[in-house]
Scaffold this motif. Structure first.
Motif, short mmCIF file in Angstrom:
data_model
loop_
_atom_site.label_atom_id
_atom_site.label_comp_id
_atom_site.label_asym_id
_atom_site.label_seq_id
_atom_site.Cartn_x
_atom_site.Cartn_y
_atom_site.Cartn_z
N TRP A 66 0.85 -1.32 -0.07
CA TRP A 66 -0.03 -0.08 0.05
C TRP A 66 0.81 1.16 0.13
O TRP A 66 0.24 2.26 -0.01
N GLY A 67 2.12 1.23 -0.04
CA GLY A 67 3.08 2.17 -0.02
C GLY A 67 3.60 2.95 1.27
O GLY A 67 4.05 4.01 1.19
N TYR A 68 3.38 2.28 2.47
CA TYR A 68 4.03 2.73 3.75
C TYR A 68 5.36 2.34 3.70
O TYR A 68 5.86 1.38 3.46
N ASP A 69 6.08 3.35 4.58
CA ASP A 69 7.43 3.14 4.68
C ASP A 69 7.83 3.00 6.31
O ASP A 69 8.75 2.88 6.80
N ASN A 70 6.79 3.22 7.04
CA ASN A 70 6.95 3.08 8.68
C ASN A 70 5.80 2.39 9.37
O ASN A 70 4.56 2.55 8.89
N LEU A 71 6.11 1.68 10.43
CA LEU A 71 5.15 0.91 11.20
C LEU A 71 5.16 1.49 12.40
O LEU A 71 5.92 2.08 13.26
N TRP A 72 3.71 1.75 12.97
CA TRP A 72 3.51 2.24 14.37
C TRP A 72 3.01 0.76 15.13
O TRP A 72 2.09 0.34 14.70
N ILE A 73 3.92 0.10 15.79
CA ILE A 73 3.42 -1.05 16.52
C ILE A 73 2.57 -0.71 17.81
O ILE A 73 3.24 -0.36 18.93
N ALA A 74 1.17 -1.00 17.57
CA ALA A 74 0.46 -0.29 18.45
C ALA A 74 0.14 -1.25 19.81
O ALA A 74 -0.87 -0.86 20.44
N ASP A 75 1.04 -2.32 19.88
CA ASP A 75 0.96 -3.09 21.06
C ASP A 75 0.87 -2.34 22.67
O ASP A 75 1.90 -1.42 22.61
N ASP A 76 0.22 -2.70 23.53
CA ASP A 76 0.52 -2.19 24.89
C ASP A 76 1.99 -2.48 25.29
O ASP A 76 2.29 -1.92 26.45
N ASN A 77 2.27 -3.80 25.27
CA ASN A 77 3.48 -4.27 25.75
C ASN A 77 4.20 -5.03 24.70
O ASN A 77 4.83 -6.15 24.93
N PHE A 78 4.63 -4.28 23.96
CA PHE A 78 5.61 -4.82 22.60
C PHE A 78 6.81 -5.29 23.14
O PHE A 78 7.53 -6.49 22.70
N THR A 79 7.57 -4.86 24.40
CA THR A 79 8.67 -5.19 24.74
C THR A 79 8.76 -6.18 26.07
O THR A 79 9.60 -6.33 26.59
N LEU A 80 7.69 -6.56 26.13
CA LEU A 80 7.43 -7.58 27.53
C LEU A 80 7.97 -8.75 27.23
O LEU A 80 8.67 -9.30 27.96
N ASP A 81 7.79 -9.42 26.31
CA ASP A 81 8.31 -10.92 25.95
C ASP A 81 9.65 -10.59 25.12
O ASP A 81 9.65 -10.42 23.75
N LEU A 82 10.71 -10.83 25.74
CA LEU A 82 11.85 -10.45 24.97
C LEU A 82 12.40 -11.39 24.14
O LEU A 82 13.07 -11.29 22.83
N ASN A 83 11.91 -12.80 24.05
CA ASN A 83 12.40 -13.78 23.36
C ASN A 83 11.38 -13.38 21.76
O ASN A 83 11.83 -13.47 20.69
N TYR A 84 10.40 -12.78 21.97
CA TYR A 84 9.43 -12.55 20.92
C TYR A 84 10.07 -11.49 20.24
O TYR A 84 10.09 -11.29 19.04
N LEU A 85 10.43 -10.53 20.96
CA LEU A 85 10.99 -9.13 20.59
C LEU A 85 12.23 -9.44 19.60
O LEU A 85 12.40 -8.97 18.65
#
Length: 431
Positions: free
Chosen positions: A244-263
Motif C-alpha cells: 500500500w506504499g507505507y514506509d514506517n510501522l507504528w506497533i500499537a501493542d501495549d506491551n511490545f517489549t514485554l516478551d524479550l524472546n518474541y522481541l
C-alpha cells in the motif's frame, strides 16, 4: 445480495497532536466478513464530511450497519445512528467498541444490537445467520439462536440477550485473516504522516492484552490476557502494508517489549525488511543490548508512559515502575541511537503541586525528542473512573489532548494549562 457497512465515525480535527492511522478493529472485522463471502464496505469518516458519508451510506443501502464507538467518538456514533434511522429505516444497527462494551444499555434503543468485547468471530457469524433468511429484517432476530454469539447484547421488542464476552486464544487469533485495508484512503493517510513527521506510517498489532493494572487504564476489549500472534502472520501483514506504499510501522501493542524472546525474533526478521518502526515500551528491564538490537532492526523511536516525576504519584497510579526506571530507559535508548518520547499526566487525584512541578522538571531534564502532557481522564472501566466524583460518563472530547477535567478536580485547570504551555515552550527552545 445482502450488504454490511462498517463505520468508523472519526472526522479529522486537525489538532496539533493529531496522529492518524487506519482503524485496525474495523479492518479486522471486514476481513472476517469477506472470508465468509459477505459483501462488505468500510466507511472511514476520517477524510470525509458528515454529509459525504451520509450520501455514500444511503447509496450503498446496507442491510446491517456496524458503528464503532469509544468515549471520544460517542457523539459522532449516536449522530450517525440517528441519521441511519431516518434515511435507512430498514437497516439493522449494531454498535461495538470500548464504550458499548462497558455500557451496552446506553446504546439501546439507538442501536438494535450491541457487540461487546472481542467480536472478530461473533459479529461476522451473526451477520451470516441474519442473512440466512429469505429477507433481511428485524423479525429475523426472533428466529435466531442469539445465545451462540459471544458478547451479543439485545433488548428489542421482547428479544433479550446478554451473552458473556470472550477473549480469543492465541490459537484462534492465529487463524484470523489479515486485516482488510482495501477500503481506506491510503494516499490521504500517507500525506498526513508526511506532513507530521516525514514518514508514511500505518499501524499493526502483534500482541493483545495487558497484564498490568495501571489506575487510569481501561481494557474493555482485550483485557488482561497477554497473547502473541505468530510472526509468520505478522510478517505477511507487513508485506501487505508495504504494497500500500507505507514506509514506517507504528506497533500499537501495549506491551511490545514485554516478551524479550518474541522481541528478539521479531528484530531478527525485521532486519531484512526496509521499513522503519516505532513502538511503546515499558521502562522496566531495558538494557543496552535490547536497545541496540531494536536499533539494528529499524526502530526509530520508542515512546514511554513515564507519567510522573514523583514516586508517590506513580504509586497512586499503580504504575509498577519507578522514576529511576524511566530515567534509565530513556538514556539507554538515546545512548544507542533510538529517539524517545515521553507521555506525562499532571493533576492526578491525591498528588501535590510539588509533585506536579517535579514532573515538569523531569520532562525537561531528560534527553527526550518528544513530550506530551495531559490531565487524568477517567476512562469508563478504569479504577480511576470509580475513584473520582462528578464525572460525566457521556462527555465527549472533540479535540485531542485537551487540558480539561471531566470530573471535580482539586487542581486549577487554568494554572495547569499555563504551566504545560510554559514547559512545552522551554522544551521547544532547549538544545
Amino acid at each position: 445480495m445482502p450488504r454490511v457497512a462498517l463505520v468508523y465515525p472519526y472526522f479529522r480535527t486537525h489538532a496539533p497532536t493529531e496522529i492518524l492511522f487506519t482503524p485496525l478493529g474495523i479492518a479486522s472485522l471486514a476481513a472476517q466478513l469477506h472470508q465468509l463471502g459477505i459483501e462488505i464496505r468500510v466507511f472511514d469518516c476520517t477524510f470525509k464530511t458528515f454529509d459525504q458519508i451520509r450520501k455514500e451510506l444511503c447509496s450503498y443501502s446496507p442491510d446491517i450497519i456496524g458503528i464503532y464507538s469509544m468515549i471520544t467518538l460517542s457523539r459522532n456514533a449516536f449522530r450517525m445512528a440517528q441519521i441511519v434511522r431516518q434515511d435507512l429505516p430498514g437497516s439493522l444497527l449494531a454498535a461495538g467498541g470500548p464504550l458499548p462494551t462497558l455500557f451496552p444499555e446506553r446504546f439501546i434503543p439507538a442501536f438494535d444490537v450491541i457487540f461487546r468485547g472481542e467480536a472478530d468471530l461473533s459479529f461476522p457469524q451473526f451477520c451470516a445467520s441474519y442473512f440466512s433468511f429469505s429477507s433481511c429484517n428485524r423479525v429475523n432476530l426472533s428466529k435466531m439462536d442469539l445465545r451462540s454469539h459471544a458478547g451479543l447484547y439485545v433488548h428489542l421488542d421482547g428479544i433479550h440477550a446478554e451473552n458473556p464476552t470472550v477473549h480469543h486464544s492465541e490459537k484462534q487469533l492465529n487463524t484470523f485473516p489479515l486485516p482488510y485495508r482495501g477500503d481506506f484512503d491510503h494516499p490521504a493517510y500517507q500525506a498526513a504522516g508526511l506532513e507530521r513527521d516525514g514518514t508514511r506510517t500505518t499501524s499493526i498489532i502483534t500482541t493483545y492484552g495487558c497484564s498490568f493494572n495501571c489506575d487510569f487504564c481501561s481494557k474493555p476489549i482485550f483485557g488482561s490476557l497477554f497473547r502473541r500472534r505468530i510472526l509468520d502472520s505478522v510478517f505477511n501483514e507487513i508485506s501487505d502494508i508495504q504494497k500500500w506504499g507505507y514506509d514506517n510501522l507504528w506497533i500499537a501493542d501495549d506491551n511490545f517489549t514485554l516478551d524479550l524472546n518474541y522481541l528478539k525474533e521479531f528484530c531478527e526478521r525485521m532486519r531484512a525488511v526496509p521499513l522503519g518502526w516505532t513502538c511503546l515500551s515499558r521502562v522496566n528491564g531495558i538494557t543496552p543490548e535490547i536497545a541496540r538490537m531494536m536499533k539494528s532492526a529499524g526502530c526509530r523511536k520508542v515512546y514511554f508512559g513515564l507519567e510522573s516525576g514523583s514516586q508517590e504519584t506513580l504509586r497512586l497510579m499503580h504504575k509498577r515502575a519507578s522514576v529511576e526506571d524511566g530515567i534509565k530507559a530513556v538514556h539507554t535508548f538515546r545512548d544507542n541511537g533510538v529517539e524517545t518520547g515521553g507521555f506525562f499526566i499532571v493533576g492526578y487525584p491525591g498528588e501535590t503541586l510539588e509533585s506536579i512541578e517535579s514532573t515538569f522538571q523531569l520532562a525537561l531534564s531528560l534527553p527526550l525528542n518528544e513530550i506530551s502532557f495531559n490531565v487524568p481522564f477517567p476512562l469508563p472501566g478504569s479504577t480511576l473512573f470509580d475513584k473520582v466524583s462528578g464525572v460525566n460518563p457521556t462527555m465527549d472530547w472533540n479535540v485531542e489532548n485537551e487540558v480539561t477535567f471531566v470530573y471535580a478536580s482539586e487542581f486549577d485547570e487554568t494554572w495547569l494549562r499555563a504551566r504545560i504551555a510554559e514547559t512545552m515552550r522551554q522544551f521547544a527552545t532547549s538544545d
